[in-house]
Scaffold this active site. Structure first.
Site, short mmCIF file in Angstrom:
data_model
loop_
_atom_site.label_atom_id
_atom_site.label_comp_id
_atom_site.label_asym_id
_atom_site.label_seq_id
_atom_site.Cartn_x
_atom_site.Cartn_y
_atom_site.Cartn_z
N ASN A 271 0.83 -1.20 0.00
CA ASN A 271 0.00 0.00 0.00
C ASN A 271 0.88 1.26 0.00
O ASN A 271 2.06 1.21 -0.35
CB ASN A 271 -1.01 -0.03 1.15
N ARG A 272 0.29 2.39 0.40
CA ARG A 272 0.93 3.69 0.16
C ARG A 272 1.60 4.27 1.40
O ARG A 272 1.10 4.12 2.51
CB ARG A 272 -0.12 4.68 -0.36
N HIS B 35 3.54 -0.02 -2.64
CA HIS B 35 3.89 -1.45 -2.77
C HIS B 35 5.39 -1.71 -2.82
O HIS B 35 5.87 -2.55 -3.59
CB HIS B 35 3.21 -2.06 -3.99
N HIS C 61 -1.44 -9.75 -3.44
CA HIS C 61 -2.26 -8.85 -4.26
C HIS C 61 -2.99 -9.64 -5.36
O HIS C 61 -2.93 -9.25 -6.53
CB HIS C 61 -1.37 -7.75 -4.86
N SER C 62 -3.66 -10.72 -4.99
CA SER C 62 -4.43 -11.46 -6.00
C SER C 62 -5.71 -10.72 -6.35
O SER C 62 -6.37 -10.13 -5.49
CB SER C 62 -4.78 -12.86 -5.49
N GLN D 78 -7.70 -4.24 2.71
CA GLN D 78 -7.99 -3.26 1.66
C GLN D 78 -8.91 -3.92 0.64
O GLN D 78 -8.55 -4.94 0.04
CB GLN D 78 -6.68 -2.83 0.97
N GLU E 93 -6.84 -7.33 0.25
CA GLU E 93 -5.43 -7.33 0.66
C GLU E 93 -5.38 -7.17 2.18
O GLU E 93 -5.57 -6.07 2.69
CB GLU E 93 -4.68 -6.20 -0.03
#
Length: 354
Positions: free
Chosen positions: A90-91, A116, A185-186, A291, A319
């Site tokens: 994430n960020r 990421h 991250h699927s 997420q 996620e």
């Protein structure tokens, strides 16, 4: 069969083949994990899940994750299909954080922010691998200073398939205090990858709060109750209907599963059902957040497996993670791993038919 009567789940078959070679980096292996309910394929590049086949209500198997047919697709993989992302998923706002009084600056790769893990995150690394009884363990050593992060981080990701349950165990230890946040991250479409949208899926997430974001997708710092909002997913919601009501582009938000300081135990966090196929996905995790992302930035230009187009809203991601930008928001769950501690999290995906 007799095994079931004896209380034993028939063993998962694990097979290993070569998937391809990355010039200058080495060969990439592919592992197939096959139980009576699920067939999973995962490669040593980025611990990427490349295929995940589960049964529908008629007993037919379909591949329900987005991805590519060959290694070339995964070498660029701008959407991180199926990958383990890190060192921090994430960020991170403006790619900046401070640890022990020292300022760190990461590469900016998502608007004004770092996303990421940076330009060459864990999704781009070839991990070492070891076959286990019903799965595979991948290991990676990220050197001190890798992508701007402090400390040598030794990470492992273990995939175990037992019947209809895929468990993913994440572990890490570090030589210097560093932020760590690992997730997979699927991108799922329970109707089968390549189905044009997920509007007929129903989702529920057991979160009483979520994190509102600014226009660069960084949490504002508010921990907002979901009550009386479009983010109240505590009861199942039809995704298409909710996306119509939600301002564009869609969901890309962290749902708060536990408060800072809560003990992190594996517990149910999300369920997605697809009435047409009967497929049900249940997610359990020890992480404090999840997420929900509705593939808002896909636009159909990427060609996936079997030349499928992947347009906007053609998949969803769940996620499991620490909260985004937690390293810069002291009232969020602690994002730092310190020397002598072990980062350890588990996420379970259960694939059943309803």
């Amino acid at each position: 069969g007799t095994a079931a009567r004896g209380g034993l789940t028939p063993q998962t078959e694990v097979t290993k083949t070569e998937f391809g070679v990355v010039p200058g980096q080495g060969s990439v292996d592919k592992f197939q994990l096959k139980s009576q309910d699920v067939t999973l394929e995962v490669i040593s590049l980025g611990c990427i899940i490349t295929s995940l086949k589960t049964k529908n209500k008629r007993g037919e198997f379909d591949d329900i994750v987005l991805g590519f047919d060959n290694l070339e697709g995964y070498l660029s993989n701008p959407a991180c299909f199926g990958a383990v992302v890190g060192r921090v998923a994430n960020r991170i706002a403006k790619g900046k954080f401070t640890v022990d009084g020292k300022d760190y600056q990461l590469a900016i790769n998502n608007g004004p922010n770092s996303l990421h893990g940076g330009l060459k995150g864990f999704n781009k690394a070839i991990w070492t691998s070891e076959v286990l009884l019903s799965g595979v363990r991948f290991c990676l050593t990220s050197p001190d200073g890798d992508e701007g992060y402090p400390g040598e981080l030794r990470a492992s990701v273990t995939y175990v398939l037992e019947g209809e349950v895929l468990s993913i165990h994440y572990k890490a230890e570090t030589s210097k205090t560093t932020p760590v946040n690992l997730t997979n991250h699927s991108y799922f479409n329970l109707a089968g990858h390549g189905t044009p949208d997920i509007y007929d899926h129903e989702v529920s997430i057991t979160a009483d709060a979520y994190l509102p974001v600014d226009d660069t997708m960084i949490p504002t710092g508010e921990i907002a109750p979901v009550q009386d909002s479009l983010f109240d997913l505590r009861k199942p919601v039809l995704i298409g209907q909710r996306l119509k009501e939600l301002a564009d582009p869609g969901f890309d938000h962290n749902f708060c599963l536990s408060s800072p300081g809560d003990p992190w135990l594996v517990r149910p966090c999300a369920r997605v059902t697809h009435p047409g196929s009967g497929r049900v996905l249940d997610v359990h995790t020890s992480q404090p957040g999840v997420q929900l992302y509705t593939a808002n930035f896909l636009d159909g230009s990427l060609r996936g497996k079997a030349a499928a187009a992947y347009p906007r809203h053609s998949a969803f991601c769940l996620e499991t993670q620490n909260w985004p930008d937690a390293v810069n928001q002291p009232h969020f769950p602690d994002a730092l791993l310190r020397p002598g501690e072990e980062y350890s999290h588990t996420t379970l995906f259960r694939f059943s038919v309803g």
